[in-house]
Structure formats: structure tokens, C-alpha cells
Design a protein around this motif. Structure first.
Motif, PDB file in Angstrom:
ATOM      1  N   ILE A 124      39.443  53.229  54.024  1.00  0.00           N
ATOM      2  CA  ILE A 124      38.832  52.007  53.502  1.00  0.00           C
ATOM      3  C   ILE A 124      38.501  51.096  54.686  1.00  0.00           C
ATOM      4  O   ILE A 124      39.391  50.706  55.444  1.00  0.00           O
ATOM      5  CB  ILE A 124      39.762  51.288  52.518  1.00  0.00           C
ATOM      6  CG1 ILE A 124      40.027  52.169  51.289  1.00  0.00           C
ATOM      7  CG2 ILE A 124      39.158  49.955  52.091  1.00  0.00           C
ATOM      8  CD1 ILE A 124      40.953  51.536  50.263  1.00  0.00           C
ATOM      9  N   ARG A 125      37.249  50.755  54.834  1.00  0.00           N
ATOM     10  CA  ARG A 125      36.829  49.910  55.949  1.00  0.00           C
ATOM     11  C   ARG A 125      36.911  48.445  55.533  1.00  0.00           C
ATOM     12  O   ARG A 125      36.455  48.066  54.454  1.00  0.00           O
ATOM     13  CB  ARG A 125      35.407  50.266  56.367  1.00  0.00           C
ATOM     14  CG  ARG A 125      35.240  51.726  56.748  1.00  0.00           C
ATOM     15  CD  ARG A 125      33.884  52.027  57.288  1.00  0.00           C
ATOM     16  NE  ARG A 125      33.712  51.513  58.633  1.00  0.00           N
ATOM     17  CZ  ARG A 125      32.649  51.791  59.403  1.00  0.00           C
ATOM     18  NH1 ARG A 125      31.684  52.566  58.946  1.00  0.00           N
ATOM     19  NH2 ARG A 125      32.569  51.301  60.620  1.00  0.00           N
ATOM     20  N   GLU A 236      41.043  42.665  50.730  1.00  0.00           N
ATOM     21  CA  GLU A 236      39.735  43.290  50.892  1.00  0.00           C
ATOM     22  C   GLU A 236      39.818  44.794  50.659  1.00  0.00           C
ATOM     23  O   GLU A 236      38.974  45.381  49.973  1.00  0.00           O
ATOM     24  CB  GLU A 236      39.178  43.001  52.278  1.00  0.00           C
ATOM     25  CG  GLU A 236      37.772  43.556  52.467  1.00  0.00           C
ATOM     26  CD  GLU A 236      37.213  43.326  53.859  1.00  0.00           C
ATOM     27  OE1 GLU A 236      36.196  43.970  54.187  1.00  0.00           O
ATOM     28  OE2 GLU A 236      37.790  42.527  54.618  1.00  0.00           O
ATOM     29  N   ALA A 237      40.854  45.428  51.207  1.00  0.00           N
ATOM     30  CA  ALA A 237      41.008  46.870  51.016  1.00  0.00           C
ATOM     31  C   ALA A 237      41.241  47.209  49.553  1.00  0.00           C
ATOM     32  O   ALA A 237      40.619  48.133  49.004  1.00  0.00           O
ATOM     33  CB  ALA A 237      42.158  47.384  51.870  1.00  0.00           C
ATOM     34  N   VAL A 242      40.282  48.686  42.921  1.00  0.00           N
ATOM     35  CA  VAL A 242      40.482  48.183  41.561  1.00  0.00           C
ATOM     36  C   VAL A 242      39.414  47.163  41.220  1.00  0.00           C
ATOM     37  O   VAL A 242      38.846  46.514  42.102  1.00  0.00           O
ATOM     38  CB  VAL A 242      41.886  47.558  41.384  1.00  0.00           C
ATOM     39  CG1 VAL A 242      42.974  48.574  41.673  1.00  0.00           C
ATOM     40  CG2 VAL A 242      42.050  46.319  42.255  1.00  0.00           C
ATOM     41  N   GLY A 243      39.166  46.991  39.934  1.00  0.00           N
ATOM     42  CA  GLY A 243      38.175  46.022  39.498  1.00  0.00           C
ATOM     43  C   GLY A 243      38.752  44.651  39.241  1.00  0.00           C
ATOM     44  O   GLY A 243      38.048  43.644  39.314  1.00  0.00           O
ATOM     45  N   ARG A 244      40.041  44.610  38.909  1.00  0.00           N
ATOM     46  CA  ARG A 244      40.703  43.335  38.595  1.00  0.00           C
ATOM     47  C   ARG A 244      41.737  43.062  39.680  1.00  0.00           C
ATOM     48  O   ARG A 244      42.788  43.696  39.717  1.00  0.00           O
ATOM     49  CB  ARG A 244      41.377  43.395  37.225  1.00  0.00           C
ATOM     50  CG  ARG A 244      40.386  43.489  36.061  1.00  0.00           C
ATOM     51  CD  ARG A 244      41.131  43.708  34.758  1.00  0.00           C
ATOM     52  NE  ARG A 244      41.703  45.043  34.664  1.00  0.00           N
ATOM     53  CZ  ARG A 244      42.701  45.382  33.861  1.00  0.00           C
ATOM     54  NH1 ARG A 244      43.278  44.459  33.103  1.00  0.00           N
ATOM     55  NH2 ARG A 244      43.136  46.621  33.822  1.00  0.00           N
ATOM     56  N   LEU A 245      41.423  42.132  40.568  1.00  0.00           N
ATOM     57  CA  LEU A 245      42.242  41.905  41.750  1.00  0.00           C
ATOM     58  C   LEU A 245      42.920  40.546  41.702  1.00  0.00           C
ATOM     59  O   LEU A 245      42.292  39.529  41.428  1.00  0.00           O
ATOM     60  CB  LEU A 245      41.380  41.994  43.013  1.00  0.00           C
ATOM     61  CG  LEU A 245      42.085  41.720  44.344  1.00  0.00           C
ATOM     62  CD1 LEU A 245      43.105  42.804  44.639  1.00  0.00           C
ATOM     63  CD2 LEU A 245      41.072  41.606  45.480  1.00  0.00           C
ATOM     64  N   HIS A 246      44.226  40.547  41.987  1.00  0.00           N
ATOM     65  CA  HIS A 246      45.007  39.333  42.185  1.00  0.00           C
ATOM     66  C   HIS A 246      45.565  39.397  43.609  1.00  0.00           C
ATOM     67  O   HIS A 246      45.715  40.469  44.179  1.00  0.00           O
ATOM     68  CB  HIS A 246      46.151  39.251  41.175  1.00  0.00           C
ATOM     69  CG  HIS A 246      45.708  39.418  39.750  1.00  0.00           C
ATOM     70  ND1 HIS A 246      45.486  38.357  38.914  1.00  0.00           N
ATOM     71  CD2 HIS A 246      45.425  40.531  39.018  1.00  0.00           C
ATOM     72  CE1 HIS A 246      45.103  38.787  37.730  1.00  0.00           C
ATOM     73  NE2 HIS A 246      45.051  40.109  37.768  1.00  0.00           N
ATOM     74  N   GLN A 247      45.909  38.234  44.157  1.00  0.00           N
ATOM     75  CA  GLN A 247      46.435  38.274  45.526  1.00  0.00           C
ATOM     76  C   GLN A 247      47.388  37.118  45.789  1.00  0.00           C
ATOM     77  O   GLN A 247      47.308  36.066  45.158  1.00  0.00           O
ATOM     78  CB  GLN A 247      45.300  38.240  46.542  1.00  0.00           C
ATOM     79  CG  GLN A 247      44.373  37.054  46.452  1.00  0.00           C
ATOM     80  CD  GLN A 247      43.246  37.152  47.468  1.00  0.00           C
ATOM     81  OE1 GLN A 247      43.464  37.197  48.677  1.00  0.00           O
ATOM     82  NE2 GLN A 247      42.016  37.206  46.971  1.00  0.00           N
TER      83      GLN A 247
END
Length: 276
Positions: A124-125, A236-237, A242-247
Motif C-alpha cells: 500500500i503506497r 491513509e493506508a 475499507v470503505g468506512r474509516l475511523h481514526q
């Protein structure tokens, strides 16, 4: 406990509590001690925790297979089958994040949620920058041509692990007891071959990750990062997978947010799991 999965391989895991299962996969060069501030919170919240030591990470699991992360992912899935865990959330740190991602891609119907702590899987870039203090010298050292790394590191792996742990943690450093535990687990020549094999599999791992992320995975993802670690690279990676991202990003943490900033990690992880 050691869980036999066939072909002379046994996976070391700790299975605690009752309720929805959360599988915890640590990376290099730590052990399940990494989860010491997370497991009690998960148990109080009504979850079953399964702390897994993938083969090559620490010294508990046994077997002679390769160290491609897709192989390790299949071994962890087989161990979960053996203890009756069908559906689960998975949290992966560092190398454990790549294993967790490949588990989710291999059997997406079993994985309710995917959390990645300080992991940027090969293949994954990313454009975001990691912290300037985060060490990168270990990767070329461990992937040096066959025989070179062995000669350089024989009898010196303890100093290498010590330097990496010190350099990759945040400003406050790791808890002294944990640091000593990790040195003990990885610092001898007995673990040298496995450490090198984990890193030398990166080309194979990158191909597996690219295949796994050709389409977005159906489960939600949580990116856990440290400002002094992989920082924005983690989210970012994971956004590629995934389509649904939390951070959540812990400002005081380096490469070990679950240890360095457990309140921030648990404060994001529990709501994420409940909503999955």
C-alpha cells in the motif's frame, strides 16, 4: 495455551472472558504484554479477548512454515477455528496489522471490524509522512542479502532491539518492565532467523496485500496512530482497504499507542467495536 493446528504447528494464544470475540495480534518486537492496558477494558465492556502470538513473533508459537503474512493469517484463522471462534473483531499492531488485514480479506464474513495500530502493510503506497524520529534503519538491515544480516547481527540482536524500542517509542519511552520483557523475547540469537524471515517476506506480503485491497473490505476500519510514530500514514493506508474509516491519533505516543496512550486508544476502540 498452545493450540495445535496441524503440520507440526501450534499457535500460542490467551483466551479470556465471554461475549463477542476481539482478536489481538501484536507486532515486532513486542509480545502480548503490549495489550496489558487494553484487555482489562475490553473484558469490563463485555468482550472475549483472544491474544494471539503469530508464529515468528515472540517465542511461544511453534512450526517450520514460511513467514509470509498470508501464511500466518491462515494459521491464526485455523487456531480460532480450533477454539470455536467463528466471528470476531481483530486488532493488529505493526506486523500484526498486515496479518489482520489478510485475515479480513481471506474470510471477510467472519470479521466484524478491523482495527490497525501503527501498521502500514507492504504493497500500500502512502503519501503522508511518518514522524521524523521514527526509525527506518532496521528494514534495510534485516533485508540485507542472505548471510550478511546474519553475520552483522549474530550476538548483537539485543542491542538492535534495544535501539529500535528506544527510537520508535514516544518522548516518554516505554514502561521499563515492558522494555525488558521485549528485550528478553527478541534479543537472543534464537529469534534471529524468525526476525529476518518476517522482514524478508515483504515482497510476497506486498503482492498479497495488493490482491487483498483490490476491492474495499465490507467491515469498518479503525486507524490507531501515534504522532511520534507512523502518524497520518496509518489512516491513509487503511483507507485503501475499507470503505468506512475511523481514526485516532495519540499526540504523546510513538509506535505503541496501546501502551503509551491507553486512554485515547480505549476511548476510541470500545465505541468503534460497539458500533460495528
Amino acid at each position: 495455551m498452545l493450540v495445535p493446528i496441524g503440520a507440526g504447528t501450534s499457535i500460542d494464544l490467551t483466551d479470556t472472558g465471554r461475549g463477542p470475540a476481539v482478536v489481538l495480534l501484536h507486532g515486532w518486537p513486542v509480545t502480548a504484554v503490549h495489550w496489558r492496558h487494553v484487555v482489562p477494558v475490553l473484558l469490563r465492556a463485555g468482550y472475549r479477548t483472544v491474544e494471539v502470538q503469530a508464529r515468528g513473533l515472540g517465542s511461544g508459537s511453534t512450526g517450520r512454515g514460511d513467514h509470509a503474512k498470508a501464511t500466518l493469517a491462515r494459521e491464526v484463522l485455523a487456531a480460532l477455528d480450533a477454539i470455536g471462534v467463528r466471528r470476531f473483531a481483530v486488532v493488529g499492531h505493526d506486523v500484526g496489522a498486515t496479518i489482520a488485514l489478510l485475515m479480513a480479506a481471506e474470510q471477510p464474513g467472519r470479521v466484524a471490524a478491523l482495527a490497525v495500530e501503527e501498521g502500514v502493510p507492504p504493497g500500500i503506497r502512502v503519501e503522508a509522512a511518518e514522524a521524523e524520529t521514527y526509525p527506518s534503519w532496521h528494514r534495510p538491515l534485516f533485508t540485507a542479502p542472505q548471510g550478511v544480516a546474519e553475520r552483522l547481527l549474530a550476538g548483537r540482536l539485543d542491542a538492535t532491539v534495544d535501539a529500535y524500542l528506544g527510537g520508535s517509542a514516544g518522548p516518554a519511552g516505554l514502561d521499563f518492565g515492558a522494555h525488558v520483557e521485549y528485550m528478553s523475547a527478541y534479543g537472543s540469537d534464537e529469534g534471529l532467523a524468525a526476525t529476518l524471515a518476517l522482514y524478508r517476506a515483504e515482497d510476497v506480503d506486498a503482492l498479497a496485500v495488493r490482491r487483498a485491497t483490490r476491492h474495499r473490505l465490507p467491515m469498518p476500519g479503525l486507524a490507531i496512530a501515534g504522532t511520534h510514530g507512523r502518524a497520518g500514514q496509518v489512516a491513509e493506508a487503511l483507507s485503501h482497504a475499507v470503505g468506512r474509516l475511523h481514526q485516532v491519533t495519540a499526540s504523546s505516543a510513538g509506535h505503541y499507542p496501546a501502551e503509551e496512550a491507553p486512554d485515547a486508544v480505549n476511548g476510541a476502540l470500545i465505541p468503534f467495536l460497539r458500533a460495528a
